[in-house]
Design a protein around this motif. Structure first.
Motif, PDB file in Angstrom:
ATOM      1  N   GLY A   1      27.717  78.693  -0.961  1.00  0.00           N
ATOM      2  CA  GLY A   1      28.596  77.894  -2.491  1.00  0.00           C
ATOM      3  C   GLY A   1      27.753  76.314  -2.813  1.00  0.00           C
ATOM      4  O   GLY A   1      26.739  76.007  -1.435  1.00  0.00           O
ATOM      5  N   ARG A   2      28.052  76.352  -3.248  1.00  0.00           N
ATOM      6  CA  ARG A   2      27.987  74.450  -4.031  1.00  0.00           C
ATOM      7  C   ARG A   2      28.658  74.141  -4.257  1.00  0.00           C
ATOM      8  O   ARG A   2      28.937  73.260  -5.444  1.00  0.00           O
ATOM      9  N   THR A   3      30.094  73.893  -3.716  1.00  0.00           N
ATOM     10  CA  THR A   3      31.198  73.741  -4.204  1.00  0.00           C
ATOM     11  C   THR A   3      30.775  72.258  -3.789  1.00  0.00           C
ATOM     12  O   THR A   3      30.175  71.824  -2.421  1.00  0.00           O
ATOM     13  N   THR A   4      31.724  70.550  -3.306  1.00  0.00           N
ATOM     14  CA  THR A   4      31.397  69.589  -2.590  1.00  0.00           C
ATOM     15  C   THR A   4      31.501  69.957  -1.289  1.00  0.00           C
ATOM     16  O   THR A   4      30.973  69.289  -0.962  1.00  0.00           O
ATOM     17  N   THR A   5      32.696  70.362  -1.032  1.00  0.00           N
ATOM     18  CA  THR A   5      32.830  70.377   0.558  1.00  0.00           C
ATOM     19  C   THR A   5      31.688  71.723   0.932  1.00  0.00           C
ATOM     20  O   THR A   5      31.238  71.506   2.599  1.00  0.00           O
ATOM     21  N   ILE A   6      31.181  72.654   0.471  1.00  0.00           N
ATOM     22  CA  ILE A   6      30.276  73.443   1.363  1.00  0.00           C
ATOM     23  C   ILE A   6      28.708  72.846   1.251  1.00  0.00           C
ATOM     24  O   ILE A   6      28.426  73.297   1.800  1.00  0.00           O
ATOM     25  N   ILE A   7      28.265  71.881   0.147  1.00  0.00           N
ATOM     26  CA  ILE A   7      26.763  71.766   0.533  1.00  0.00           C
ATOM     27  C   ILE A   7      27.768  70.225   1.163  1.00  0.00           C
ATOM     28  O   ILE A   7      26.145  69.077   1.186  1.00  0.00           O
ATOM     29  N   SER A   8      28.654  69.861   2.443  1.00  0.00           N
ATOM     30  CA  SER A   8      28.996  68.699   2.442  1.00  0.00           C
ATOM     31  C   SER A   8      28.115  69.213   3.757  1.00  0.00           C
ATOM     32  O   SER A   8      27.349  68.510   5.137  1.00  0.00           O
ATOM     33  N   PHE A   9      28.193  70.434   4.644  1.00  0.00           N
ATOM     34  CA  PHE A   9      27.104  70.297   5.757  1.00  0.00           C
ATOM     35  C   PHE A   9      26.333  71.730   5.692  1.00  0.00           C
ATOM     36  O   PHE A   9      25.463  72.558   6.418  1.00  0.00           O
ATOM     37  N   SER A  10      25.537  71.494   4.188  1.00  0.00           N
ATOM     38  CA  SER A  10      24.806  72.006   3.853  1.00  0.00           C
ATOM     39  C   SER A  10      23.188  71.541   3.599  1.00  0.00           C
ATOM     40  O   SER A  10      22.900  70.492   3.719  1.00  0.00           O
TER      41      SER A  10
END
Length: 411
Positions: free
Chosen positions: A146-155
């Protein structure tokens, strides 16, 4: 009466008034039915993206659409401040369907992933005894959740994360398809509470791990009291030829995340499934959603899952996927451009040799569009091929000819 706008005008409207967060193919669609889409000028296309696996049941499936219409006339939203006459029935249906004890309904896939992360952390603190704010979740490189702030934190995708920091801590990235990497990090770190993984990495281009990878990771998690979290938003609900991609290795995630095809592409519905011991760490007021669990979603969710079962779409995905990959594998053996086909069921990707021209995969997709087949590249040199699971053998063979003919043009 307003004048009918041309495709060019409609595309210009999106470019002028919408955020430029996507790069769509130059086609303006207005109708869908089964495996087909039609543009505003009446041209017919095979859909080989399926809205990233959201329309597994085919576009505008009559049973799902009729359910949506009938429920919309009665009750659409109450919020969870009250009970409604659809949610409990849906919750029992979906937990029985997938073999879990509890479900937490949300709306989008990203919301469900965020929910799973919160659930996993809370369980780590309250059941595993991890010290507050020290819980760690292991994730895989090249993931897409996904692309929420938390999810892109580990992208791993810099396009998705650049200039969006500061990021949410608490995640450890390891290589995908590497059992030893997971075992090493879990042995070294007693604060790990979960392992979040896609059974097949979708956005990475239908990257299928080695046989036995998921089972080995699952066993490691079990032996160290670490929750195995399966993100089956894109791979689940029959897409890969089984109800869940995890079913290929007979494993049952401690936390299962579903979305997309849970509505047949008609409505945002996602869920997190788990057992009572894990799910019961969340108490009233600690997590929720205004729309999550609304009566529309509940009714549509049941109808969508019934279609998968009634039409035996998992088997069809398995059978059609074999035909597709076998034919494409033979084609790749004699092609300078088509390097490799990979996937499971009807989640497949063609690796393109773009060494002489970086935009080759994009150009191929433009030509496919001209011939009546819609697909989209990812990571520059990968084209995903994922039609609705209702596709027939005759249709899949017709599409194979379109794909092969198009690629030969570029040889």
């Amino acid at each position: 009466m307003e004048p009918k706008l041309s495709p060019l005008h409609l595309m210009e409207y999106e470019n002028e008034y919408g955020a430029h967060n996507y790069h769509p193919l130059p086609v303006v669609l207005e109708k869908g039915e089964g495996v087909f889409l039609w543009d505003v000028e009446g041209k017919k296309y095979y859909d080989f993206l399926s809205a990233y696996s959201a329309v597994n049941q085919g576009h505008c499936h009559p049973k799902i659409i009729n359910t949506l219409i009938e429920q919309s006339k009665k009750l659409t939203l109450t919020s969870r401040a009250f009970y409604n006459n659809k949610l409990g029935i849906f919750e029992k249906y979906i937990t029985d369907y997938f073999g879990y004890e509890k479900v937490l309904p949300m709306n989008t896939g990203a919301e469900a992933v965020e929910t799973a992360i919160k659930l996993c952390r809370k369980w780590g603190y309250e059941s595993k005894g991890i010290k507050e704010n020290e819980a760690q979740i292991v994730v895989c490189e090249n993931n897409f959740h996904g692309r929420t702030t938390t999810i892109i934190s580990f992208s791993s995708d810099t396009e998705a994360s650049t200039h969006y920091g500061p990021f949410t801590p608490g995640f450890i990235k390891i290589p995908y398809n590497n059992v030893q990497a997971l075992e090493k990090i879990i042995n070294e770190n007693s604060n790990i509470t979960g392992f979040l993984v896609e059974p097949i990495q979708g956005e990475a281009g239908a990257y299928v791990p080695d046989d036995g990878y998921l089972k080995a990771c699952y066993d490691i998690c079990k032996s160290h009291s670490v929750l195995f979290i399966g993100d089956e938003i894109q791979t689940g609900i029959a897409r890969t030829g089984k109800l869940l991609a995890c079913d290929y290795e007979d494993i049952k995630p401690d936390i299962l995340i579903l979305g997309k095809a849970l509505s047949g592409g008609t409505y945002p519905i996602s869920v997190v499934l788990s057992n009572k011991e894990i799910m019961n760490v969340i108490k009233p007021g600690q997590h929720g959603s205004t729309f999550g669990g609304n009566p529309m979603a509940a009714a549509i969710g049941i109808a969508s899952l019934q279609v998968i079962q009634e039409e035996n779409l998992a088997k069809n995905a398995y059978d059609m996927g074999l035909i597709f990959r076998n034919k494409m594998k033979t084609f790749c053996e004699n092609s300078k451009i088509a390097k490799q086909i990979r996937g499971k069921g009807l989640l497949n990707a063609l690796i393109i040799n773009n060494s002489s021209y970086k935009e080759l995969a994009w150009e191929i997709c433009l030509k496919l569009k001209d011939r009546g087949l819609l697909a989209k590249p990812t990571h520059t040199n990968i084209i995903r091929f994922a039609p609705p699971l209702t596709i027939t053998e005759k249709q899949i063979k017709e599409c194979l000819e379109i794909i092969k003919l198009t690629i030969r043009e570029f040889e």
